[in-house]
Write an enzyme that holds these catalytic residues in place. Structure first.
Site, PDB file in Angstrom:
ATOM      1  CB  SER A  59       3.640   0.997  -6.200  1.00 30.93           C
ATOM      2  OG  SER A  59       2.387   1.188  -5.590  1.00 30.93           O
ATOM      3  CG  HIS A  66       2.087   5.072  -4.869  1.00 27.04           C
ATOM      4  ND1 HIS A  66       2.677   3.843  -4.693  1.00 27.04           N
ATOM      5  CD2 HIS A  66       2.862   5.956  -4.206  1.00 27.04           C
ATOM      6  CE1 HIS A  66       3.743   3.970  -3.931  1.00 27.04           C
ATOM      7  NE2 HIS A  66       3.892   5.245  -3.633  1.00 27.04           N
ATOM      8  CB  CYS A 115      -3.055   4.434  -0.786  1.00 25.03           C
ATOM      9  SG  CYS A 115      -2.484   2.857  -1.480  1.00 25.03           S
ATOM     10  CD  GLU A 167      -2.894  -1.401   0.595  1.00 19.55           C
ATOM     11  OE1 GLU A 167      -3.274  -0.413  -0.058  1.00 19.55           O
ATOM     12  OE2 GLU A 167      -3.448  -2.509   0.570  1.00 19.55           O
ATOM     13  CB  SER A 168       1.895   3.896  -0.643  1.00 19.45           C
ATOM     14  OG  SER A 168       0.646   4.208  -1.219  1.00 19.45           O
TER      15      SER A 168
END
Length: 411
Positions: free
Chosen positions: A301, A314, A136, A121-122
């Protein structure tokens, strides 16, 4: 604390939150100290709603050596520059930080100055005396604060500067505690002041509350220019919404052929590179080490590092909530060419641009991308797209940290 308002008619009011009491007066829910907040209390599955919260939460924490801590005092300069401070944290300790935020490490690239991790997530960036964590979706970023304080002490460091920021959520109802409101986030940060007095900061809202706006929390106990990471004194972020459909299609995994005999790891690596080159992302970071990652069924990403700077992208291409972000802390005198190239690559219907910098950084810049241009004209091929700045807000917090935010809409 000084508020500097730009002398423009389209500047919107910035809302300031200074304490628990003030947050409560404004209708924030009180902090619930009965909630289990251990390393696994955030491990909860939330039902996928068909949309994804692309805009990231960002936590930047600067550290300084504890007086008399003796952090590698006898080590050579070469060793210190590569594995000093936070860079001595091992993988299990970094995994623990990410676990608190409900994300995992997927890959890593390094150079002499920093380590850059692509996350589920990022991204995570680790310097000797600074850590930047971007997450995120429905991640619980702030839950790693206590662990950061603990692990910093382990390597002889204490918090010197804290900054947390995010755009208002598109799907606020999907968020988990403590990110269900900005008031709740502030209460959560304030609840950790017994661990570090340096978390005693202020919260701000920049931009129109009826449209895209930016929440910022800064606990500034030192001038950024005096920090041990004095080359990272500015951060530019471009958050792009409703990106071009043809561009979004490039980031769907099944658009790329599967090769017979190829392992899953080999397939991900190849498709990640193809997405990077087909979209033109590689041209945005010339000379940098690039670490791209394609996701199934869609998403992308990328981290890039060049000397002391990082750039990160992203992308969530889902129809109805497509989003792409570009962030960098490169020391650039004029960001205009870079901004044009980024917007040209994704061709969004609208974007939000933010800049956080110290006063010395602003003086070094020959052009301010937010205050000097009310319009942006981007050309690709024979086509031309015009973007107009619809709102602008600026504030100076504590000693020398300047925050700026502008909304741009395609006309």
């Amino acid at each position: 604390m000084t508020n500097n308002r730009l002398m423009n008619g389209d500047v919107t009011e910035s809302e300031v939150y200074t304490s628990d009491e003030e947050a409560l007066v404004n209708g924030a829910p009180p902090f619930d100290n009965t909630i289990n907040d251990d390393d696994h209390s955030g491990d909860m599955d939330r039902e996928y709603t068909g949309s994804f919260e692309g805009p990231e939460k960002t936590l930047e924490v600067m550290f300084r050596k504890v007086p008399g801590g003796g952090d590698n005092d006898g080590a050579s300069a070469a060793v210190q520059s590569r594995r000093d401070g936070l860079r001595k944290l091992n993988r299990s300790e970094l995994d623990r930080i990410c676990s608190r935020a409900r994300c995992t490490i997927l890959s890593c690239i390094s150079n002499q100055y920093l380590d850059a991790y692509v996350l589920s997530e990022s991204s995570l960036f680790v310097y000797p005396y600074m850590l930047v964590l971007k997450t995120c979706g429905t991640t619980t970023l702030l839950r790693c604060i206590a662990v950061l304080i603990e692990l910093g002490k382990k390597v002889g460091l204490e918090i010197d500067w804290v900054g947390y920021s995010r755009k208002n959520f598109n799907f606020p109802g999907d968020q988990a505690y403590p990110h269900q409101s900005f008031h709740q986030e502030l209460d959560y940060l304030y609840s950790h002041r017994n661990l570090s007095k340096r978390l005693d900061g202020n919260g701000y809202t920049l931009g129109p509350v009826t449209s895209d706006h930016w929440f910022v929390f800064v606990a500034d106990q030192t001038a950024r220019r005096l920090s041990m990471e004095n080359d990272t004194d500015r951060v530019l972020n471009i958050m792009m919404f409703d990106i071009d459909e043809k561009v979004a299609e490039l980031f769907y995994y099944d658009k790329y052929q599967q090769h017979e005999g190829e392992t899953k790891e080999e397939s991900v690596k190849r498709i990640s590179k193809e997405q990077t080159t087909r979209s033109g992302i590689d041209a945005l970071c010339p000379g940098a080490i690039i670490d791209p990652c394609a996701f199934e069924p869609c998403g992308y990403s990328m981290n890039a590092i060049l000397f002391r700077s990082y750039s990160t992208i992203h992308i969530t291409p889902e129809t109805g909530s497509s989003y792409a972000s570009f962030e960098t802390n490169q020391r650039v005198a004029d960001y205009t060419p870079l901004i044009n190239n980024v917007v040209r690559t994704f061709r969004p219907k609208r974007f939000v641009m933010t800049l956080m910098a110290d006063e010395d950084a602003l003086k070094e810049m020959t052009s301010n991308p937010l205050t000097d241009a009310a319009k942006l004209v981007v050309t690709y091929g024979t086509n031309k797209q015009n973007y107009k700045r619809s709102s602008l807000a600026s504030i100076q917090v504590e000693d020398d940290c300047c925050c700026m935010m502008g909304n741009f809409v395609r006309k």
